[in-house]
Design an enzyme around this catalytic site. Structure first.
Site, PDB file in Angstrom:
ATOM      1  N   LYS A 184       0.617  -1.466   0.060  1.00  0.00           N
ATOM      2  CA  LYS A 184      -0.120   0.149  -0.120  1.00  0.00           C
ATOM      3  C   LYS A 184       0.759   1.305   0.081  1.00  0.00           C
ATOM      4  O   LYS A 184       0.775   2.054  -0.316  1.00  0.00           O
ATOM      5  CB  LYS A 184      -0.813  -0.285   1.169  1.00  0.00           C
ATOM      6  CG  LYS A 184      -1.963   1.383   1.316  1.00  0.00           C
ATOM      7  CD  LYS A 184      -2.454   1.922   2.745  1.00  0.00           C
ATOM      8  CE  LYS A 184      -1.087   1.966   3.911  1.00  0.00           C
ATOM      9  NZ  LYS A 184      -1.606   3.077   4.395  1.00  0.00           N
ATOM     10  N   CYS A 223      -4.531   8.247   9.346  1.00  0.00           N
ATOM     11  CA  CYS A 223      -4.119   7.772  11.196  1.00  0.00           C
ATOM     12  C   CYS A 223      -3.430   8.648  12.274  1.00  0.00           C
ATOM     13  O   CYS A 223      -3.463   9.259  11.896  1.00  0.00           O
ATOM     14  CB  CYS A 223      -3.138   6.584  11.514  1.00  0.00           C
ATOM     15  SG  CYS A 223      -3.468   4.557  10.791  1.00  0.00           S
ATOM     16  N   PRO A 228       4.233  16.321  11.000  1.00  0.00           N
ATOM     17  CA  PRO A 228       4.227  17.465  10.452  1.00  0.00           C
ATOM     18  C   PRO A 228       4.566  17.255   9.434  1.00  0.00           C
ATOM     19  O   PRO A 228       5.156  16.639   8.789  1.00  0.00           O
ATOM     20  CB  PRO A 228       4.624  19.005  10.952  1.00  0.00           C
ATOM     21  CG  PRO A 228       6.107  17.715  11.229  1.00  0.00           C
ATOM     22  CD  PRO A 228       5.180  16.162  11.800  1.00  0.00           C
ATOM     23  N   ILE A 229       4.064  18.145   7.768  1.00  0.00           N
ATOM     24  CA  ILE A 229       4.277  18.347   6.770  1.00  0.00           C
ATOM     25  C   ILE A 229       4.900  19.674   6.218  1.00  0.00           C
ATOM     26  O   ILE A 229       5.356  20.077   5.058  1.00  0.00           O
ATOM     27  CB  ILE A 229       2.589  18.138   5.770  1.00  0.00           C
ATOM     28  CG1 ILE A 229       2.063  19.949   5.889  1.00  0.00           C
ATOM     29  CG2 ILE A 229       1.625  17.046   5.564  1.00  0.00           C
ATOM     30  CD1 ILE A 229       1.148  20.487   5.211  1.00  0.00           C
ATOM     31  N   LEU A 279       7.869  19.941   6.506  1.00  0.00           N
ATOM     32  CA  LEU A 279       9.324  19.447   5.941  1.00  0.00           C
ATOM     33  C   LEU A 279       8.669  19.433   4.609  1.00  0.00           C
ATOM     34  O   LEU A 279       9.804  19.579   3.097  1.00  0.00           O
ATOM     35  CB  LEU A 279       9.954  17.925   5.926  1.00  0.00           C
ATOM     36  CG  LEU A 279      10.553  18.021   7.710  1.00  0.00           C
ATOM     37  CD1 LEU A 279      10.498  16.879   7.631  1.00  0.00           C
ATOM     38  CD2 LEU A 279      11.670  19.488   7.953  1.00  0.00           C
ATOM     39  N   ASP A 292       5.636   0.612  12.073  1.00  0.00           N
ATOM     40  CA  ASP A 292       4.816   0.169  11.848  1.00  0.00           C
ATOM     41  C   ASP A 292       4.407  -1.181  11.957  1.00  0.00           C
ATOM     42  O   ASP A 292       3.806  -2.489  11.990  1.00  0.00           O
ATOM     43  CB  ASP A 292       4.242  -0.064  10.167  1.00  0.00           C
ATOM     44  CG  ASP A 292       4.263   1.643   9.665  1.00  0.00           C
ATOM     45  OD1 ASP A 292       3.756   1.897  10.295  1.00  0.00           O
ATOM     46  OD2 ASP A 292       4.030   1.937   8.387  1.00  0.00           O
TER      47      ASP A 292
END
Length: 418
Positions: free
Chosen positions: A22, A116, A122-123, A125, A305
C-alpha cells in the site's frame, strides 16, 4: 459497524500470498500526474486507502480503471488542481499530490491531511523544500495553497521523512535544473518510486542512498512503462508475527525477504527459524519464545509499523521485552486494549516494558489505528476464548482480504455486523 470475531489458541498452517505494498502503491499512483501516457500499474492492493486516492485523482479529472489489482491511469484529462477536504481528510497520503500537481500546473490547493491519528506527522518539511524550489506557499482555511515555477536546488531534510522525500522527488522530476536531496528516506517504497521515474526517462542518481541528484525535465511530462508494485513488507511482517504468536509453521509467498531484514533478525533473536527463497519465507516454530529488545528507526532499521505486532508477540515470550518507539509519539494506543486481555505492559514515555508468559484471555477490544488493530488480531489469535475486535475500518485501510487470508491459514475469524 463491522467487527471481527476471533477464536483463540488455534494453530495456523499453510501458505499466504502477500499483496502489493500500500505504501508503495500510493506514491506510484500519484506519480501518474507526471505522465504523458496512460500508466498501467500491476499488483495494486485493493484496500480502502487506494480507493480513496483513486477517488481523489478522479475528482481532479483523471480517468482511472481499477480491477483485478491492476490500475490504468490517464491524467491527460486532469482539469482541476484543488484536492478537496472531504477526500483528503480520510488519508494522509493525499498530501503526495502537492508536489506533482504544483510541478505540472504551477499552482494547486491541497487540503491539510487526515488518516491515522499517530502523533503530529507535520508536513512542514514538504513545504520548506517546495519553498526552496521557488514555490509560494500559504495556508488558507485548512488548505495548502501553492504556486510558482519550480527550479532545482539543494535541499537537506532536517528529519528523515518518507512522504516528504516522495513528494519532493516527484516535484523535482518536472522542475527546471538539478535538485540535490540530502537525508532522503531509503525505504523500499521510496526506492521503487525513484526506479519507476528513472524507467520513465528521468535522470536520477543515488537511488537507494540518502543522497539523490535529480535532473528535472523542465515541465516535460514523462513516458511511463508498465510496472508492478513491490510486495508489502508490513503485511508480510504481520503474518510472520501471526505464525509466531501461535508458534506455527506458515509460508509467505510473493514476498521480498531483503526488505524484512530487521524484522527477521528480531524473530531469529526470539527463537524462530526461517527458510528463505527468492520470493518466499517459511517460519518454523520456536522451541522457546525468548524476550526481545526493539528500537524503532528509519529503514533499514526496525519499522515503526511493526512495533505493535511485536508487542503482541512479546506477550508470549518467556521473560521481559523492551520496545523503544523513537519515530512517533502516541504510538502505544493499543496498550490499553491489550491490558484488557490480561497483558502485563508498563509505559514510561516512549518505552514499553512487556512481561511475557502470562495467559491472555479473550475480550472485546477496539482498534485505534491501522497497525494497532493488527496487534489486537494477533493477541486474539493467542488468547483463550473468543475475542471481538471493533472499528476494523482501520484494518481495511491497509490489509487486503485480511480475514480470507487468515482463514486460509486455519484461523477461526469471522466478520460480523453489530
Amino acid at each position: 459497524m463491522t467487527y471481527l470475531e476471533i477464536e483463540g489458541t488455534n494453530h495456523l498452517s499453510g501458505n499466504v500470498t502477500i499483496s502489493g505494498a500500500k505504501n508503495a502503491a500510493l506514491p506510484l499512483i500519484v506519480s501518474s500526474i507526471l505522465a504523458k501516457n496512460e500508466v498501467k500499474i500491476n499488483n495494486v492492493p485493493n484496500v480502502a486507502d487506494i480507493k480513496t486516492l483513486i477517488s481523489l485523482l478522479e475528482n481532479l479529472g483523471a480517468k482511472v480503471n481499477f480491477q483485478n489489482n491492476s490500475a490504468l491511469l490517464n491524467t491527460n484529462t486532469l482539469n482541476q488542481t484543488i484536492a478537496k477536504y472531504d477526500i483528503v481528510r480520510k488519508m494522509r497520503a493525499s498530501i503526495l499530490t502537492l508536489g506533482p500537481l504544483l510541478a505540472r500546473f504551477g499552482h494547486c490547493e491541497v487540503s491539510l491531511p487526515g488518516g491515522c491519528a499517530i502523533g503530529q506527522r507535520p508536513i512542514d518539511l514538504h513545504l520548506l523544500a517546495l519553498e526552496k524550489m521557488g514555490a509560494n506557499i500559504q495556508i488558507k482555511q485548512g488548505y495548502v495553497v501553492a504556486s510558482g515555477n519550480l527550479k532545482g536546488n539543494e535541499i537537506l531534510f532536517d528529519k528523515i521523512t518518507v512522504t516528504g522525500s516522495e513528494n519532493i522527488i516527484m516535484a523535482a522530476a518536472l522542475a527546471k535544473g538539478k535538485t540535490k536531496l540530502l537525508n532522503v528516506a531509503k525505504e523500499p517504497e521510496v526506492v521503487q518510486l525513484c526506479e519507476v521515474l528513472k524507467d520513465a526517462g528521468l535522470e536520477i542518481k543515488g537511488i537507494g542512498t540518502d543522497e539523490l541528484e535529480i535532473y528535472g525535465s523542465d515541465g516535460e511530462l514523462l513516458e511511463f512503462k508498465e510496472f508492478s508494485v513491490i510486495p508489502d513488507r508490513i503485511e508480510a511482517g504481520t503474518y510472520l508475527c501471526a505464525g509466531a504468536i501461535t508458534n506455527s509453521k506458515i509460508t509467505l509467498d510473493k514476498v521480498n525477504a531483503t526488505h524484512l531484514s530487521a524484522v527477521l533478525a528480531k524473530l531469529h533473536q526470539m527463537g524462530f527459524e526461517t527458510l528463505i527463497t527468492e520470493d518466499s519465507i517459511t517460519l518454523l516454530p520456536a522451541k522457546e519464545i525468548k524476550p526481545v529488545e526493539i528500537m524503532t528507526s528509519e529503514y533499514p532499521g526496525f519499522p515503526t509499523d511493526m512495533q505493535a505486532q511485536f508487542m503482541a508477540l512479546a506477550l508470549k515470550a518467556n521473560g521481559t521485552s523492551i520496545i523503544d518507539e523513537r519515530l512517533f509519539e502516541n504510538r502505544f494506543m493499543h496498550v490499553s486494549e491489550l491490558l484488557r486481555m490480561g497483558a502485563d505492559i508498563k509505559l514510561n514515555g516512549h518505552i514499553a516494558t512487556i512481561v511475557g508468559g502470562k495467559e491472555l484471555n479473550a475480550a472485546d477490544v477496539m482498534a485505534t489505528d491501522l497497525r494497532a488493530s493488527s496487534a489486537l488480531i494477533l493477541a486474539a489469535l493467542a488468547a483463550k476464548g473468543t475475542s471481538k475486535v471493533h472499528r476494523i475500518y482501520h484494518l481495511d485501510r491497509g490489509y487486503e482480504n485480511l480475514e480470507e487470508k487468515f482463514k486460509d491459514l486455519g484461523a477461526k475469524i469471522t466478520r460480523l455486523e453489530e
